[in-house]
Write a protein that holds these residues in place. Structure first.
Motif, PDB file in Angstrom:
ATOM      1  N   GLU A  90      -6.441   6.098   9.519  1.00  0.00           N
ATOM      2  CA  GLU A  90      -6.937   4.594   9.126  1.00  0.00           C
ATOM      3  C   GLU A  90      -8.170   4.700   9.858  1.00  0.00           C
ATOM      4  N   VAL A  91      -9.471   4.247   9.033  1.00  0.00           N
ATOM      5  CA  VAL A  91     -10.956   4.489   9.482  1.00  0.00           C
ATOM      6  C   VAL A  91     -11.399   3.094   9.115  1.00  0.00           C
ATOM      7  N   ASP A  92     -12.535   3.049   9.987  1.00  0.00           N
ATOM      8  CA  ASP A  92     -13.415   1.840   9.923  1.00  0.00           C
ATOM      9  C   ASP A  92     -14.757   1.832   9.022  1.00  0.00           C
ATOM     10  N   ARG A  93     -14.818   3.254   8.657  1.00  0.00           N
ATOM     11  CA  ARG A  93     -16.167   3.570   7.795  1.00  0.00           C
ATOM     12  C   ARG A  93     -15.936   4.927   7.317  1.00  0.00           C
ATOM     13  N   PHE A  94     -16.467   5.053   6.155  1.00  0.00           N
ATOM     14  CA  PHE A  94     -16.514   6.597   5.508  1.00  0.00           C
ATOM     15  C   PHE A  94     -17.468   6.522   4.478  1.00  0.00           C
ATOM     16  N   VAL A  95     -17.923   7.747   3.951  1.00  0.00           N
ATOM     17  CA  VAL A  95     -19.016   8.121   3.092  1.00  0.00           C
ATOM     18  C   VAL A  95     -18.198   8.593   1.902  1.00  0.00           C
ATOM     19  N   TYR A  96     -18.553   7.969   0.757  1.00  0.00           N
ATOM     20  CA  TYR A  96     -17.974   7.997  -0.719  1.00  0.00           C
ATOM     21  C   TYR A  96     -18.643   8.072  -1.443  1.00  0.00           C
ATOM     22  N   LEU A  97     -18.969   9.313  -2.099  1.00  0.00           N
ATOM     23  CA  LEU A  97     -19.971   9.575  -3.346  1.00  0.00           C
ATOM     24  C   LEU A  97     -21.503   9.000  -2.918  1.00  0.00           C
ATOM     25  N   GLY A  98     -21.702   9.434  -1.307  1.00  0.00           N
ATOM     26  CA  GLY A  98     -23.003   9.252  -0.924  1.00  0.00           C
ATOM     27  C   GLY A  98     -23.302   8.130  -0.629  1.00  0.00           C
ATOM     28  N   ASN A 148      -3.080  15.497   0.401  1.00  0.00           N
ATOM     29  CA  ASN A 148      -3.066  16.224   1.626  1.00  0.00           C
ATOM     30  C   ASN A 148      -3.482  14.921   2.602  1.00  0.00           C
ATOM     31  N   ALA A 149      -2.728  14.885   3.455  1.00  0.00           N
ATOM     32  CA  ALA A 149      -2.476  13.640   4.492  1.00  0.00           C
ATOM     33  C   ALA A 149      -3.852  13.981   5.455  1.00  0.00           C
ATOM     34  N   LYS A 150      -4.004  15.229   5.769  1.00  0.00           N
ATOM     35  CA  LYS A 150      -5.183  15.469   6.504  1.00  0.00           C
ATOM     36  C   LYS A 150      -6.490  15.276   6.160  1.00  0.00           C
ATOM     37  N   LYS A 151      -6.891  15.110   4.736  1.00  0.00           N
ATOM     38  CA  LYS A 151      -7.835  14.889   4.303  1.00  0.00           C
ATOM     39  C   LYS A 151      -8.443  13.394   3.707  1.00  0.00           C
ATOM     40  N   THR A 152      -7.023  12.924   3.581  1.00  0.00           N
ATOM     41  CA  THR A 152      -6.933  11.619   3.048  1.00  0.00           C
ATOM     42  C   THR A 152      -7.069  10.491   4.303  1.00  0.00           C
ATOM     43  N   LYS A 153      -7.978   9.344   4.127  1.00  0.00           N
ATOM     44  CA  LYS A 153      -8.005   8.343   5.149  1.00  0.00           C
ATOM     45  C   LYS A 153      -8.014   7.217   4.368  1.00  0.00           C
ATOM     46  N   ILE A 154      -7.731   5.878   4.848  1.00  0.00           N
ATOM     47  CA  ILE A 154      -7.586   4.714   4.336  1.00  0.00           C
ATOM     48  C   ILE A 154      -8.232   3.541   5.184  1.00  0.00           C
ATOM     49  N   MET A 155      -8.919   2.686   4.575  1.00  0.00           N
ATOM     50  CA  MET A 155      -9.618   1.542   4.995  1.00  0.00           C
ATOM     51  C   MET A 155      -9.167   0.103   4.705  1.00  0.00           C
ATOM     52  N   ARG A 156      -8.440  -0.558   5.454  1.00  0.00           N
ATOM     53  CA  ARG A 156      -7.941  -1.777   4.907  1.00  0.00           C
ATOM     54  C   ARG A 156      -8.927  -2.813   5.086  1.00  0.00           C
ATOM     55  N   LEU A 157      -9.219  -3.776   4.154  1.00  0.00           N
ATOM     56  CA  LEU A 157      -9.934  -4.870   4.188  1.00  0.00           C
ATOM     57  C   LEU A 157      -9.100  -6.330   3.976  1.00  0.00           C
ATOM     58  N   SER A 158      -9.232  -7.148   4.869  1.00  0.00           N
ATOM     59  CA  SER A 158      -8.471  -8.458   4.683  1.00  0.00           C
ATOM     60  C   SER A 158      -6.559  -8.192   4.832  1.00  0.00           C
ATOM     61  N   ILE A 159      -6.467  -7.307   5.190  1.00  0.00           N
ATOM     62  CA  ILE A 159      -4.852  -6.987   5.261  1.00  0.00           C
ATOM     63  C   ILE A 159      -4.457  -7.383   6.651  1.00  0.00           C
ATOM     64  N   LYS A 160      -3.364  -8.123   6.716  1.00  0.00           N
ATOM     65  CA  LYS A 160      -2.708  -8.591   8.066  1.00  0.00           C
ATOM     66  C   LYS A 160      -1.872  -7.718   8.461  1.00  0.00           C
ATOM     67  N   MET A 170       0.924  -1.180   0.193  1.00  0.00           N
ATOM     68  CA  MET A 170      -0.063   0.085   0.011  1.00  0.00           C
ATOM     69  C   MET A 170       0.829   1.399   0.158  1.00  0.00           C
ATOM     70  N   GLN A 171       2.010   1.075   0.679  1.00  0.00           N
ATOM     71  CA  GLN A 171       2.821   2.339   0.817  1.00  0.00           C
ATOM     72  C   GLN A 171       3.553   2.417  -0.520  1.00  0.00           C
ATOM     73  N   GLU A 172       3.761   1.365  -1.172  1.00  0.00           N
ATOM     74  CA  GLU A 172       4.263   1.679  -2.696  1.00  0.00           C
ATOM     75  C   GLU A 172       3.379   2.484  -3.660  1.00  0.00           C
ATOM     76  N   LYS A 173       2.146   2.087  -3.440  1.00  0.00           N
ATOM     77  CA  LYS A 173       1.168   2.764  -4.305  1.00  0.00           C
ATOM     78  C   LYS A 173       0.836   4.310  -3.973  1.00  0.00           C
ATOM     79  N   THR A 174       1.032   4.518  -2.693  1.00  0.00           N
ATOM     80  CA  THR A 174       0.988   5.466  -2.165  1.00  0.00           C
ATOM     81  C   THR A 174       1.975   6.684  -2.554  1.00  0.00           C
ATOM     82  N   ASN A 175       3.039   6.098  -2.608  1.00  0.00           N
ATOM     83  CA  ASN A 175       4.366   6.761  -3.003  1.00  0.00           C
ATOM     84  C   ASN A 175       4.264   7.108  -4.578  1.00  0.00           C
ATOM     85  N   LYS A 176       3.664   6.073  -5.593  1.00  0.00           N
ATOM     86  CA  LYS A 176       3.794   6.352  -6.899  1.00  0.00           C
ATOM     87  C   LYS A 176       2.517   7.180  -7.182  1.00  0.00           C
ATOM     88  N   LEU A 177       1.316   7.317  -6.368  1.00  0.00           N
ATOM     89  CA  LEU A 177       0.352   8.281  -6.572  1.00  0.00           C
ATOM     90  C   LEU A 177       0.902   9.766  -6.451  1.00  0.00           C
TER      91      LEU A 177
END
Length: 79
Positions: free
Chosen positions: A46-54, A20-32, A1-8
């Motif tokens: 990192e968050v457990d829930r968020f609203v995206y496009l309603g 913008n790290a303050k406005k950016t959140k991540i939610m991991r699914l099935s990641i150990k 995930m860090q590699e993808k973030t770096n590339k972006l």
């Protein structure tokens, strides 16, 4: 995930954009692994829930969180 973030971040810098790290959140699914993800040397929350496009996306509640949110926004009594 860090590699993808770096590339972006690198591609964004080429066009004058930055994450913008303050406005950016991540939610991991099935990641150990739970390594902290950084953007521009700042940690991303990192968050457990968020609203995206309603739609409410939830790590644990699935579609039920979205349905409950939409019903409460409609103002109706759905029982």
């Amino acid at each position: 995930m860090q590699e993808k973030t770096n590339k972006l971040s690198d591609v964004g810098k080429c066009t004058g954009l930055k994450i913008n790290a303050k406005k950016t959140k991540i939610m991991r699914l099935s990641i150990k692994r739970h390594n902290r993800i950084l953007a521009n040397i700042k940690g991303i929350d990192e968050v457990d829930r968020f609203v995206y496009l309603g739609a409410t996306l939830s790590k644990t509640e699935g579609a039920e969180a979205d349905i409950n949110r939409r019903m409460s926004l409609a103002g109706g009594n759905w029982t």
